[in-house]
Motif scaffolding. Structure first.
Motif, mmCIF file in Angstrom:
data_model
loop_
_atom_site.group_PDB
_atom_site.id
_atom_site.type_symbol
_atom_site.label_atom_id
_atom_site.label_comp_id
_atom_site.label_asym_id
_atom_site.label_seq_id
_atom_site.Cartn_x
_atom_site.Cartn_y
_atom_site.Cartn_z
ATOM 1 N N LEU A 4 3.414 -9.566 12.123
ATOM 2 C CA LEU A 4 4.627 -9.218 12.880
ATOM 3 C C LEU A 4 4.250 -9.026 14.337
ATOM 4 O O LEU A 4 3.110 -8.683 14.645
ATOM 5 C CB LEU A 4 5.223 -7.906 12.362
ATOM 6 C CG LEU A 4 5.451 -7.782 10.872
ATOM 7 C CD1 LEU A 4 5.794 -6.353 10.527
ATOM 8 C CD2 LEU A 4 6.581 -8.694 10.450
ATOM 9 N N ASP B 35 -7.378 -10.134 6.685
ATOM 10 C CA ASP B 35 -8.388 -9.825 7.691
ATOM 11 C C ASP B 35 -7.848 -8.909 8.780
ATOM 12 O O ASP B 35 -8.451 -8.760 9.836
ATOM 13 C CB ASP B 35 -8.978 -11.114 8.298
ATOM 14 C CG ASP B 35 -7.893 -12.072 8.741
ATOM 15 O OD1 ASP B 35 -6.720 -11.670 8.634
ATOM 16 O OD2 ASP B 35 -8.197 -13.184 9.174
ATOM 17 N N GLY B 36 -6.725 -8.305 8.524
ATOM 18 C CA GLY B 36 -6.229 -7.269 9.426
ATOM 19 C C GLY B 36 -5.333 -7.751 10.533
ATOM 20 O O GLY B 36 -4.849 -6.956 11.330
ATOM 21 N N ARG B 37 -5.082 -9.057 10.608
ATOM 22 C CA ARG B 37 -4.225 -9.576 11.667
ATOM 23 C C ARG B 37 -2.766 -9.326 11.296
ATOM 24 O O ARG B 37 -2.369 -9.544 10.156
ATOM 25 C CB ARG B 37 -4.450 -11.071 11.848
ATOM 26 C CG ARG B 37 -3.824 -11.633 13.095
ATOM 27 C CD ARG B 37 -4.244 -13.069 13.256
ATOM 28 N NE ARG B 37 -3.598 -13.906 12.274
ATOM 29 C CZ ARG B 37 -2.392 -14.450 12.449
ATOM 30 N NH1 ARG B 37 -1.719 -14.221 13.555
ATOM 31 N NH2 ARG B 37 -1.866 -15.201 11.524
ATOM 32 N N SER B 38 -2.016 -8.863 12.256
ATOM 33 C CA SER B 38 -0.620 -8.558 11.965
ATOM 34 C C SER B 38 0.194 -9.846 11.811
ATOM 35 O O SER B 38 -0.046 -10.831 12.501
ATOM 36 C CB SER B 38 -0.031 -7.725 13.086
ATOM 37 O OG SER B 38 1.333 -7.543 12.845
ATOM 38 N N GLY C 286 -3.766 -4.425 14.514
ATOM 39 C CA GLY C 286 -3.405 -5.757 14.000
ATOM 40 C C GLY C 286 -2.502 -6.494 14.958
ATOM 41 O O GLY C 286 -2.602 -7.714 15.121
ATOM 42 N N TYR C 287 -1.637 -5.724 15.632
ATOM 43 C CA TYR C 287 -0.708 -6.343 16.582
ATOM 44 C C TYR C 287 -1.465 -6.853 17.805
ATOM 45 O O TYR C 287 -1.200 -7.928 18.324
ATOM 46 C CB TYR C 287 0.369 -5.345 17.004
ATOM 47 C CG TYR C 287 1.167 -4.860 15.834
ATOM 48 C CD1 TYR C 287 2.159 -5.668 15.280
ATOM 49 C CD2 TYR C 287 0.911 -3.642 15.238
ATOM 50 C CE1 TYR C 287 2.869 -5.253 14.186
ATOM 51 C CE2 TYR C 287 1.618 -3.214 14.133
ATOM 52 C CZ TYR C 287 2.601 -4.027 13.613
ATOM 53 O OH TYR C 287 3.296 -3.629 12.526
ATOM 54 N N LEU D 218 0.850 -1.198 0.000
ATOM 55 C CA LEU D 218 0.000 0.000 0.000
ATOM 56 C C LEU D 218 0.882 1.243 0.000
ATOM 57 O O LEU D 218 2.013 1.205 0.491
ATOM 58 C CB LEU D 218 -0.880 0.019 1.254
ATOM 59 C CG LEU D 218 -1.877 -1.121 1.424
ATOM 60 C CD1 LEU D 218 -2.731 -0.855 2.650
ATOM 61 C CD2 LEU D 218 -2.756 -1.243 0.202
ATOM 62 N N PRO D 219 0.363 2.349 -0.538
ATOM 63 C CA PRO D 219 1.148 3.597 -0.449
ATOM 64 C C PRO D 219 1.331 3.986 1.014
ATOM 65 O O PRO D 219 0.423 3.831 1.824
ATOM 66 C CB PRO D 219 0.282 4.609 -1.199
ATOM 67 C CG PRO D 219 -1.031 3.968 -1.414
ATOM 68 C CD PRO D 219 -0.849 2.506 -1.326
ATOM 69 N N GLU E 284 -8.300 1.489 5.361
ATOM 70 C CA GLU E 284 -7.027 1.802 4.712
ATOM 71 C C GLU E 284 -7.056 1.402 3.237
ATOM 72 O O GLU E 284 -6.567 2.128 2.379
ATOM 73 C CB GLU E 284 -5.907 1.042 5.431
ATOM 74 C CG GLU E 284 -4.754 1.932 5.814
ATOM 75 C CD GLU E 284 -3.779 1.196 6.704
ATOM 76 O OE1 GLU E 284 -2.776 0.736 6.167
ATOM 77 O OE2 GLU E 284 -4.047 1.075 7.925
ATOM 78 N N LEU E 285 -7.658 0.237 2.987
ATOM 79 C CA LEU E 285 -7.718 -0.236 1.601
ATOM 80 C C LEU E 285 -8.610 0.664 0.761
ATOM 81 O O LEU E 285 -8.306 0.932 -0.403
ATOM 82 C CB LEU E 285 -8.254 -1.668 1.558
ATOM 83 C CG LEU E 285 -7.284 -2.739 2.034
ATOM 84 C CD1 LEU E 285 -7.920 -4.106 1.925
ATOM 85 C CD2 LEU E 285 -6.013 -2.703 1.219
ATOM 86 N N ALA F 210 -9.742 -4.799 13.768
ATOM 87 C CA ALA F 210 -8.586 -4.826 12.861
ATOM 88 C C ALA F 210 -9.055 -4.887 11.417
ATOM 89 O O ALA F 210 -8.501 -4.209 10.536
ATOM 90 C CB ALA F 210 -7.709 -6.024 13.192
ATOM 91 N N ALA F 211 -10.099 -5.688 11.167
ATOM 92 C CA ALA F 211 -10.593 -5.800 9.802
ATOM 93 C C ALA F 211 -11.145 -4.458 9.334
ATOM 94 O O ALA F 211 -10.910 -4.049 8.187
ATOM 95 C CB ALA F 211 -11.664 -6.880 9.730
ATOM 96 N N ARG G 24 0.338 -7.256 7.307
ATOM 97 C CA ARG G 24 -0.908 -7.833 7.820
ATOM 98 C C ARG G 24 -1.497 -8.840 6.844
ATOM 99 O O ARG G 24 -1.161 -8.836 5.656
ATOM 100 C CB ARG G 24 -1.930 -6.721 8.050
ATOM 101 C CG ARG G 24 -1.677 -5.946 9.302
ATOM 102 C CD ARG G 24 -2.608 -4.787 9.424
ATOM 103 N NE ARG G 24 -2.261 -3.735 8.480
ATOM 104 C CZ ARG G 24 -2.891 -2.590 8.390
ATOM 105 N NH1 ARG G 24 -3.917 -2.348 9.164
ATOM 106 N NH2 ARG G 24 -2.525 -1.686 7.526
ATOM 107 N N LEU H 138 -8.274 -2.108 8.495
ATOM 108 C CA LEU H 138 -7.627 -2.435 7.225
ATOM 109 C C LEU H 138 -8.537 -2.073 6.064
ATOM 110 O O LEU H 138 -8.074 -1.565 5.037
ATOM 111 C CB LEU H 138 -7.275 -3.921 7.194
ATOM 112 C CG LEU H 138 -6.555 -4.338 5.912
ATOM 113 C CD1 LEU H 138 -5.198 -3.671 5.837
ATOM 114 C CD2 LEU H 138 -6.383 -5.832 5.838
ATOM 115 N N LYS H 139 -9.824 -2.309 6.245
ATOM 116 C CA LYS H 139 -10.757 -2.030 5.162
ATOM 117 C C LYS H 139 -10.739 -0.538 4.837
ATOM 118 O O LYS H 139 -10.736 -0.143 3.666
ATOM 119 C CB LYS H 139 -12.160 -2.474 5.586
ATOM 120 C CG LYS H 139 -13.103 -2.610 4.424
ATOM 121 C CD LYS H 139 -14.441 -3.126 4.893
ATOM 122 C CE LYS H 139 -15.449 -3.040 3.755
ATOM 123 N NZ LYS H 139 -16.807 -3.215 4.226
ATOM 124 N N ALA I 22 -6.651 3.397 -0.172
ATOM 125 C CA ALA I 22 -5.412 3.103 -0.899
ATOM 126 C C ALA I 22 -5.487 3.556 -2.344
ATOM 127 O O ALA I 22 -4.536 4.149 -2.866
ATOM 128 C CB ALA I 22 -5.123 1.613 -0.822
#
Lengths: 225, 432
Positions: free
Chosen positions: A163, A158-161, B106-107, A58-59, B278-279, B271-272, A155, B275-276, B282
């Motif tokens: 790291l 589903d958003g899980r890291s 996410g962490y 991603l940017p 962010e996507l 977290a989902a 990630r 990310l959504k 994007a």
């Protein structure tokens, strides 16, 4: 016609330095056709992923504080400002992304999925994102110096890291311009062109560290499992 | 007279008493000997009864002790099971504390899922543990009840100990009587001694017998021994976790686990969603980055040539300024001294050639014709004066006129500061 072909390289080759008392050595000139087209080749061998995976880059977010909008906005054609010769070039997100994509492409079993297509396809196993914490270039009388620092997240879809914690990488490039100036009064203003390549080299340095990073590799291997 | 009478009466009475007393004393001693014999006889009966009781008590106690040991073992197992459930609950609660209260990144999700995975195994163990513990608790109660049932007839009073207790009661009465008789005998003997002036021949009562100690040893000790055995049989109640406590503990552990999984679900959603978002940004960000680069590229192209020109200009201007500074620094020095006269070649680059530096020369001449220069340096000196020219040909004409008498050809024009004004750089002037 043939004479012209001979004459042009001759003229270029014979073009002498103008009458200065010190020799100016600069980094590569500002002639990259498209910035960020360098190859990132990590020193350690690429990891063996168990199966082919799609990776999306991603940017990056740009979290730098803009101090001088006029100078920080674009690659400055002249780094001199009232507060010193420091600029924070803004247009590096493409360079960063292309660099990571080019580096990851070299890994066997890794495919790059453009972020624009991710919305439609939704089949990336790993999504790499990050933010630019610092990226600045300064030019003093004696050298150029570029520092870039990134924070990287990896990630699943589903958003899980993948790291345990974000990866922090910092890259640096510095280059002496003058070789032992005999007389400091004779030092001339810094030519602007090498600023952009200096930043590029710092980014390249940071990305090299990223692609060598153990936790990134472990994360991608976990995604391929 | 009267006191004499009283004394005589007292003496005769005392003599009469002493005789009676001695008779009574002897009879009392005999009765006590009889009492002792009776005591021995009854004690033998009592001991027999006690021995019988002990025998049957021992028989019962063996069975009860077996049940009791079983109950104890079960109690230990039960405590271990309860402790295990409690440990699981505490662990899950501890993990629950590590989950962030706010939105999960996410962490956080990664950590939470790891915590959930670590808790799933123990949580699955809770139900079997609980059912095993409950059945153990029930069995234990039954086993203990069995033990108590065996002990029950011994607990009743008078119950099985009725005969022994009666015997003990009558023995106690006999002992009491014996004690009293012994005391009376002692008192009587002392009185007889006093009356006879220590001349009595009556035998001593048997002082060596301590009835109280004998009573304790013969009656109390066997009873307390029996009581101890009965107490042991009763399998005294020891606190073990009850079914209710076990249920509560297991419920708490399961509730903590379900809270953990609920938090994990919440984290997943957070977290989902992050990310959504962010996507969804994007694409827009990628476009803006692309536009930024395009704009930059155009800007760069526009500025590139201009920058280079400006850079050349500035560089030239700068070098000129520096040369001026240098010359100025050289001219601003103290006046020459006497010994440094003009033309010695040690000073004055504007007059002599020898020590002239490159930077100071308007036109750099490579002089090979030293003889010609020594004959007449004037034409060379004239060339050194700065002068502007309109064109290369004008410069050529001028220089060639000045150097008419100079034999050396050609003349190379190089200048640091006035180069452009004399000749274009690197050009060669030939005077024919």
């Amino acid at each position: 016609m043939r004479l012209k072909f001979l004459a042009i390289p001759l003229l270029l080759g014979c073009h002498a330095q103008l009458g200065t008392s010190v020799r100016v050595t600069t980094p590569k000139p500002f002639t990259t056709p498209q910035m960020g087209t360098y190859e990132v080749r990590p020193d350690t061998p690429e990891p063996e992923l168990q199966r082919p995976i799609n990776i999306t880059v991603l940017p990056f977010l740009d979290s730098r504080r803009m101090t001088r909008p006029g100078v920080d906005r674009i690659w400055s054609h002249d780094a001199e400002s009232r507060r010193g010769r420091v600029v924070q070039p803004r247009e590096i997100r493409g360079i960063v992304r292309r660099g990571i994509e080019r580096g990851l492409k070299r890994w066997p079993n890794a495919r790059i999925l453009p972020a624009e297509e991710l919305d439609l396809r939704r089949d990336a196993e790993a999504i790499l994102s990050g933010e630019i914490q610092e990226c600045r270039v300064s030019a003093s009388f004696a050298n150029y110096r570029a520092d870039c620092a990134f924070k990287i997240h990896l990630r699943t879809q589903d958003g899980r890291s993948l790291l345990d914690q974000p990866i922090l990488v910092a890259g640096r490039f510095s280059k002496r311009i003058y070789e032992r100036p005999a007389d400091w009064r004779s030092v001339e203003p810094v030519p602007p062109n090498p600023l952009a390549p200096a930043v590029e080299r710092a980014i390249e340095d940071a990305l090299l560290k990223l692609l060598n990073n153990e936790s990134l590799r472990n994360g991608l291997m976990e995604a391929a499992r | 007279m009267k006191p004499l009478l009283i004394l005589a009466l007292a003496t005769s009475a005392a003599a009469a008493d002493l005789g009676g007393m001695e008779r009574d004393y002897t009879a009392a001693l005999e009765r006590r000997a009889e009492l002792d014999r009776e005591l021995d006889r009854r004690l033998a009966l009592f001991n027999k009864e006690i021995a019988g009781l002990e025998k049957s008590l021992d028989r019962d106690a063996t069975g009860a002790a077996k049940q009791c040991a079983k109950a104890n073992q079960q109690r230990l197992e039960l405590e271990a099971a309860a402790k295990e459930i409690e440990t699981i609950r505490a662990d899950i609660n501890q993990r629950l504390l590590k989950i962030p209260k706010g939105a999960c990144s996410g962490y956080d999700l990664r950590r939470t899922e790891a915590l959930l995975a670590a808790s799933t195994g123990p949580a699955a163990e809770i139900a079997p543990l609980l059912s095993r513990a409950k059945s153990l608790a029930r069995t234990r109660l039954r086993v203990r009840a069995d033990a108590q049932e065996i002990a029950a007839p011994w607990d009743q009073r008078p119950g099985r100990l009725a005969l022994a207790s009666d015997q003990a009661e009558s023995l106690r009465i006999l002992f009491e009587e014996a004690r009293q008789r012994l005391d009376a005998a002692r008192v009587t003997r002392r009185e007889m001694e006093r009356l006879s002036g220590k001349k009595t021949t009556a035998p001593h009562p048997d002082d060596g017998i301590d009835y109280a100690a004998r009573e304790r040893g013969v009656i109390d000790a066997p009873f307390s021994r029996l009581q101890e055995k009965i107490d042991a049989m009763r399998c005294a109640a020891q606190n073990a976790p009850t079914v209710r406590i076990l249920d509560a503990s297991a419920d708490a552990a399961l509730a903590a686990f379900s809270s953990l999984s609920a938090n994990t679900r919440r984290c997943r959603a957070d977290a989902a969603a992050a990310l959504k978002e962010e996507l969804s940004n994007a694409v827009r960000v990628a476009k803006s980055v692309h536009a930024e680069e395009l704009a930059y590229e155009q800007e760069r192209k526009k500025h590139l040539s201009r920058d280079l020109e400006e850079w050349k200009r500035r560089r030239k201007r700068e070098s000129r300024r520096l040369a001026q500074q240098r010359r100025f620094a050289k001219t601003m020095r103290p006046p020459r001294r006497r010994k440094d006269v003009k033309g010695t070649g040690r000073k004055g680059p504007w007059l002599t050639w020898g020590s002239q530096t490159d930077a100071d020369a308007p036109i750099r001449l490579r002089v090979t014709d030293v003889d010609g220069f020594e004959e007449d340096p004037a034409p060379y000196k004239r060339v050194l004066r700065s002068r502007a020219f309109r064109s290369l040909s004008a410069a050529q004409t001028w220089i060639c006129q000045r150097l008419a008498g100079v034999r050396e050809r050609p003349v190379i024009g190089r200048s640091a500061e006035f180069g452009e004004e004399v000749v274009s750089l690197g050009d060669e002037i030939r005077c024919d």
